[in-house]
Design a protein around this motif. Sequence first.
Motif, PDB file in Angstrom:
ATOM      1  N   ILE A   5       0.842  -1.202   0.000  1.00  0.00           N
ATOM      2  CA  ILE A   5       0.000   0.000   0.000  1.00  0.00           C
ATOM      3  C   ILE A   5       0.876   1.250   0.000  1.00  0.00           C
ATOM      4  O   ILE A   5       2.042   1.204   0.376  1.00  0.00           O
ATOM      5  N   ARG A   6       0.288   2.360  -0.438  1.00  0.00           N
ATOM      6  CA  ARG A   6       0.938   3.670  -0.377  1.00  0.00           C
ATOM      7  C   ARG A   6      -0.002   4.600   0.372  1.00  0.00           C
ATOM      8  O   ARG A   6      -1.205   4.637   0.093  1.00  0.00           O
ATOM      9  N   LEU A   7       0.529   5.346   1.321  1.00  0.00           N
ATOM     10  CA  LEU A   7      -0.280   6.282   2.087  1.00  0.00           C
ATOM     11  C   LEU A   7      -0.355   7.607   1.363  1.00  0.00           C
ATOM     12  O   LEU A   7       0.601   8.027   0.707  1.00  0.00           O
ATOM     13  N   GLN A   8      -1.508   8.262   1.478  1.00  0.00           N
ATOM     14  CA  GLN A   8      -1.716   9.546   0.805  1.00  0.00           C
ATOM     15  C   GLN A   8      -2.638  10.410   1.648  1.00  0.00           C
ATOM     16  O   GLN A   8      -3.316   9.924   2.540  1.00  0.00           O
ATOM     17  N   GLU A   9      -2.645  11.702   1.367  1.00  0.00           N
ATOM     18  CA  GLU A   9      -3.522  12.643   2.056  1.00  0.00           C
ATOM     19  C   GLU A   9      -4.949  12.456   1.555  1.00  0.00           C
ATOM     20  O   GLU A   9      -5.175  11.999   0.450  1.00  0.00           O
ATOM     21  N   GLY A  10      -5.911  12.829   2.369  1.00  0.00           N
ATOM     22  CA  GLY A  10      -7.296  12.833   1.937  1.00  0.00           C
ATOM     23  C   GLY A  10      -8.150  11.816   2.662  1.00  0.00           C
ATOM     24  O   GLY A  10      -7.696  11.091   3.553  1.00  0.00           O
ATOM     25  N   ASP A  11      -9.413  11.775   2.260  1.00  0.00           N
ATOM     26  CA  ASP A  11     -10.392  10.888   2.881  1.00  0.00           C
ATOM     27  C   ASP A  11     -10.060   9.425   2.601  1.00  0.00           C
ATOM     28  O   ASP A  11     -10.098   8.587   3.491  1.00  0.00           O
ATOM     29  N   HIS A  12      -9.743   9.111   1.375  1.00  0.00           N
ATOM     30  CA  HIS A  12      -9.321   7.759   0.992  1.00  0.00           C
ATOM     31  C   HIS A  12      -7.792   7.768   1.056  1.00  0.00           C
ATOM     32  O   HIS A  12      -7.125   8.075   0.075  1.00  0.00           O
ATOM     33  N   ASN A  13      -7.253   7.418   2.225  1.00  0.00           N
ATOM     34  CA  ASN A  13      -5.837   7.647   2.484  1.00  0.00           C
ATOM     35  C   ASN A  13      -4.920   6.459   2.199  1.00  0.00           C
ATOM     36  O   ASN A  13      -3.766   6.477   2.576  1.00  0.00           O
ATOM     37  N   ILE A  14      -5.410   5.449   1.507  1.00  0.00           N
ATOM     38  CA  ILE A  14      -4.575   4.320   1.085  1.00  0.00           C
ATOM     39  C   ILE A  14      -4.732   4.132  -0.415  1.00  0.00           C
ATOM     40  O   ILE A  14      -5.840   3.975  -0.917  1.00  0.00           O
ATOM     41  N   ALA A  15      -3.622   4.170  -1.137  1.00  0.00           N
ATOM     42  CA  ALA A  15      -3.609   3.885  -2.573  1.00  0.00           C
ATOM     43  C   ALA A  15      -3.014   2.493  -2.755  1.00  0.00           C
ATOM     44  O   ALA A  15      -2.021   2.147  -2.117  1.00  0.00           O
ATOM     45  N   CYS A  16      -3.647   1.683  -3.612  1.00  0.00           N
ATOM     46  CA  CYS A  16      -3.186   0.316  -3.803  1.00  0.00           C
ATOM     47  C   CYS A  16      -3.672  -0.214  -5.139  1.00  0.00           C
ATOM     48  O   CYS A  16      -4.375   0.470  -5.867  1.00  0.00           O
ATOM     49  N   LYS A  17      -3.279  -1.452  -5.429  1.00  0.00           N
ATOM     50  CA  LYS A  17      -3.793  -2.153  -6.599  1.00  0.00           C
ATOM     51  C   LYS A  17      -4.452  -3.439  -6.124  1.00  0.00           C
ATOM     52  O   LYS A  17      -3.878  -4.203  -5.355  1.00  0.00           O
ATOM     53  N   ILE A  18      -5.684  -3.645  -6.585  1.00  0.00           N
ATOM     54  CA  ILE A  18      -6.417  -4.867  -6.271  1.00  0.00           C
ATOM     55  C   ILE A  18      -6.797  -5.511  -7.595  1.00  0.00           C
ATOM     56  O   ILE A  18      -7.468  -4.891  -8.416  1.00  0.00           O
ATOM     57  N   ASP A  19      -6.341  -6.726  -7.815  1.00  0.00           N
ATOM     58  CA  ASP A  19      -6.555  -7.449  -9.076  1.00  0.00           C
ATOM     59  C   ASP A  19      -6.107  -6.633 -10.278  1.00  0.00           C
ATOM     60  O   ASP A  19      -6.771  -6.606 -11.318  1.00  0.00           O
ATOM     61  N   GLY A  20      -4.995  -5.899 -10.142  1.00  0.00           N
ATOM     62  CA  GLY A  20      -4.438  -5.117 -11.238  1.00  0.00           C
ATOM     63  C   GLY A  20      -5.075  -3.767 -11.465  1.00  0.00           C
ATOM     64  O   GLY A  20      -4.644  -3.019 -12.331  1.00  0.00           O
ATOM     65  N   SER A  21      -6.098  -3.420 -10.700  1.00  0.00           N
ATOM     66  CA  SER A  21      -6.765  -2.128 -10.849  1.00  0.00           C
ATOM     67  C   SER A  21      -6.370  -1.206  -9.706  1.00  0.00           C
ATOM     68  O   SER A  21      -6.370  -1.617  -8.548  1.00  0.00           O
ATOM     69  N   ALA A  22      -6.065   0.036 -10.033  1.00  0.00           N
ATOM     70  CA  ALA A  22      -5.708   1.015  -9.007  1.00  0.00           C
ATOM     71  C   ALA A  22      -6.946   1.386  -8.203  1.00  0.00           C
ATOM     72  O   ALA A  22      -8.016   1.642  -8.770  1.00  0.00           O
TER      73      ALA A  22
END
Length: 110
Positions: free
Chosen positions: A82-99
Amino acid sequence: MTYPACPQCGSNLTYHDGLHLVCPECAYEWDEHTDNGNDDTLSVKDANGTPLADGDSVVLIKDLKVKGSSQVIKQGTKVKSIRLQEGDHNIACKIDGSAMNLKSEFVKKA
């Protein structure tokens, strides 16, 4: 006696007022025994209160509907790197190849 510069605006006109230091320019007050609040790291915690960091793996704790799709991501799905980011949805990731962006309240650290 010289006091540290204001962590909010950088003014050198700070003064001591009881237990706190005060900036007359921006009216910011802080405790003189702390690190002046200059913590630039992003603090994100999972549903259990465990701190998360970039590169961690997490597990979903409930089924999540994907916005704009009929797809559902099932509870128990493990998400790696996972990658942490600012904002309400604060986790960026890939699930089944989709961001995807997730809220930390719906995951626990794996």
